[in-house]
Scaffold this motif. Structure first.
Motif, short mmCIF file in Angstrom:
data_model
loop_
_atom_site.label_atom_id
_atom_site.label_comp_id
_atom_site.label_asym_id
_atom_site.label_seq_id
_atom_site.Cartn_x
_atom_site.Cartn_y
_atom_site.Cartn_z
N GLU A 254 0.83 -1.21 0.00
CA GLU A 254 0.00 0.00 0.00
C GLU A 254 0.87 1.26 0.00
N SER A 255 1.94 1.25 0.75
CA SER A 255 2.84 2.40 0.78
C SER A 255 3.48 2.62 -0.59
N GLU A 256 3.88 1.54 -1.22
CA GLU A 256 4.49 1.64 -2.55
C GLU A 256 3.49 2.16 -3.58
N MET A 257 2.25 1.65 -3.54
CA MET A 257 1.23 2.09 -4.50
C MET A 257 0.79 3.53 -4.23
N ARG A 258 0.74 3.92 -2.97
CA ARG A 258 0.39 5.30 -2.63
C ARG A 258 1.43 6.26 -3.19
N SER A 259 2.69 5.89 -3.03
CA SER A 259 3.77 6.72 -3.55
C SER A 259 3.73 6.77 -5.08
N GLU A 260 3.46 5.62 -5.69
CA GLU A 260 3.40 5.55 -7.15
C GLU A 260 2.24 6.39 -7.68
N MET A 261 1.10 6.32 -7.02
CA MET A 261 -0.06 7.08 -7.47
C MET A 261 0.18 8.58 -7.34
N ASP A 262 0.83 8.98 -6.26
CA ASP A 262 1.08 10.41 -6.04
C ASP A 262 2.15 10.95 -6.98
N SER A 263 3.27 10.25 -7.10
CA SER A 263 4.40 10.75 -7.88
C SER A 263 4.20 10.62 -9.38
N TYR A 265 0.84 9.39 -11.25
CA TYR A 265 -0.46 9.69 -11.84
C TYR A 265 -0.97 11.09 -11.46
N VAL A 266 -0.93 11.43 -10.17
CA VAL A 266 -1.45 12.73 -9.75
C VAL A 266 -0.58 13.86 -10.31
N GLN A 267 0.74 13.71 -10.19
CA GLN A 267 1.64 14.75 -10.68
C GLN A 267 1.54 14.90 -12.19
N LYS A 268 1.38 13.78 -12.91
CA LYS A 268 1.24 13.84 -14.36
C LYS A 268 -0.05 14.56 -14.75
N THR A 269 -1.12 14.26 -14.04
CA THR A 269 -2.39 14.93 -14.30
C THR A 269 -2.28 16.43 -14.05
N ARG A 270 -1.60 16.78 -12.97
CA ARG A 270 -1.41 18.19 -12.64
C ARG A 270 -0.63 18.91 -13.75
N THR A 271 0.41 18.25 -14.26
CA THR A 271 1.22 18.84 -15.33
C THR A 271 0.39 19.06 -16.58
#
Length: 283
Positions: A254-263, A265-271
């Protein structure tokens, strides 16, 4: 038995559901299930697709909240991990785990509840754990033969967390684990984790009330890990090892997936959103 036609149907439905807003998954899942004439195939589709979790209340355990999913459902009722009762009640009693697994389930919920509070906070989150036997026709028998059979063949379970800050911001994690038989002091754990995320950023004062941005998505990962368990023949010691191994496995994944989702998917969407705003002269 599963046929090529039923397998193709399920794969096609899952493929469709992957391309829609996760917030609408439950509605579209029900629509697709209604189009399937075979009830067994429709039931399997429900088991294969994770939807945002709902919360129930156990009136037999001082109103403690628990999460509803396919793994604790029997008809239109759901079993609470706290009292082992179904809500609404079932005339036939419903499916329940064996005596050994029920004891392990209670222990798992106590431990998982601490994990939930540490990572997600006490006021906005709910967690539940459900276990079931990997044996045919297992419905809660507590005979010695059934206990030995369950112990040798392993078991399965699901560990659920929902963190709902408000209507537009929620986190749902579903961990389904298959526990293999203990052999030479080791056991293989197969974990399938699904994360469902919905985030609605706060609006600025200049933004129209009808114009809102929502980031929603899902992430699925499959992992396998072999861990040591107690060399003692005592089932209680083995069960304690299972709780420790499963808990650490879930925490790591869960920690690994949370980090992956934040760094990623979320950051890419923001960009992408920022670039769109630049191109349209908003920045």
């Amino acid at each position: 038995p599963r046929t090529m036609s039923s397998i193709t149907t399920i794969k096609s439905c899952i493929d469709i559901l992957r391309r829609i807003d996760p917030r609408d998954t439950e509605k579209h899942l029900a629509g697709l299930a209604n189009l399937i004439s075979n009830d067994d195939v429709a039931d399997e589709l429900y088991q294969r697709v994770d939807v945002p979790l709902k919360v129930g209340e156990d009136t037999k355990a001082d109103g403690r909240k628990f999460l509803l999913c396919e793994h604790n459902r029997d008809g239109d009722s759901h079993r609470s991990p706290w009292s082992n009762a179904y809500f609404p009640p079932l005339d036939d009693g419903g499916f329940r785990p064996s005596e050994r697994l029920r004891s392990l389930e209670l222990h798992a919920n106590e431990v998982f509840d601490i994990y939930r509070e540490l990572y997600y906070g006490k006021s906005t989150s709910v967690g539940s754990a459900y276990l079931w036997d990997n044996t045919e026709g297992s419905g809660g028998s507590s005979s010695d033969n059934k206990k030995e059979e369950t112990s040798s063949l392993g078991f399965s379970g699901c560990f659920l967390i929902q963190n709902r800050v408000d209507e537009g911001n929620s986190w749902n994690s579903v961990h389904v684990v298959d526990v293999g038989r203990v052999f030479k002091g080791k056991c293989t754990y197969k974990l399938t984790t699904t994360l469902l995320l919905s985030v609605t950023p706060p609006q600025s004062s200049s933004t129209s009330s009808s114009s809102t941005t929502n980031i929603s998505g899902s992430l699925v990962r499959h992992n396998v890990r072999e861990c040591k368990v107690s060399d003692d023949d005592d089932d209680d010691n083995n069960d304690s090892s299972h709780i420790i191994n499963i808990g650490k496995f879930i925490e790591d994944v869960e920690s690994e997936m949370r980090s992956e989702m934040d760094s990623l998917y979320v950051q890419k969407t923001r960009t992408v959103v920022e670039e769109m705003r630049k191109d349209n002269g908003f920045l």
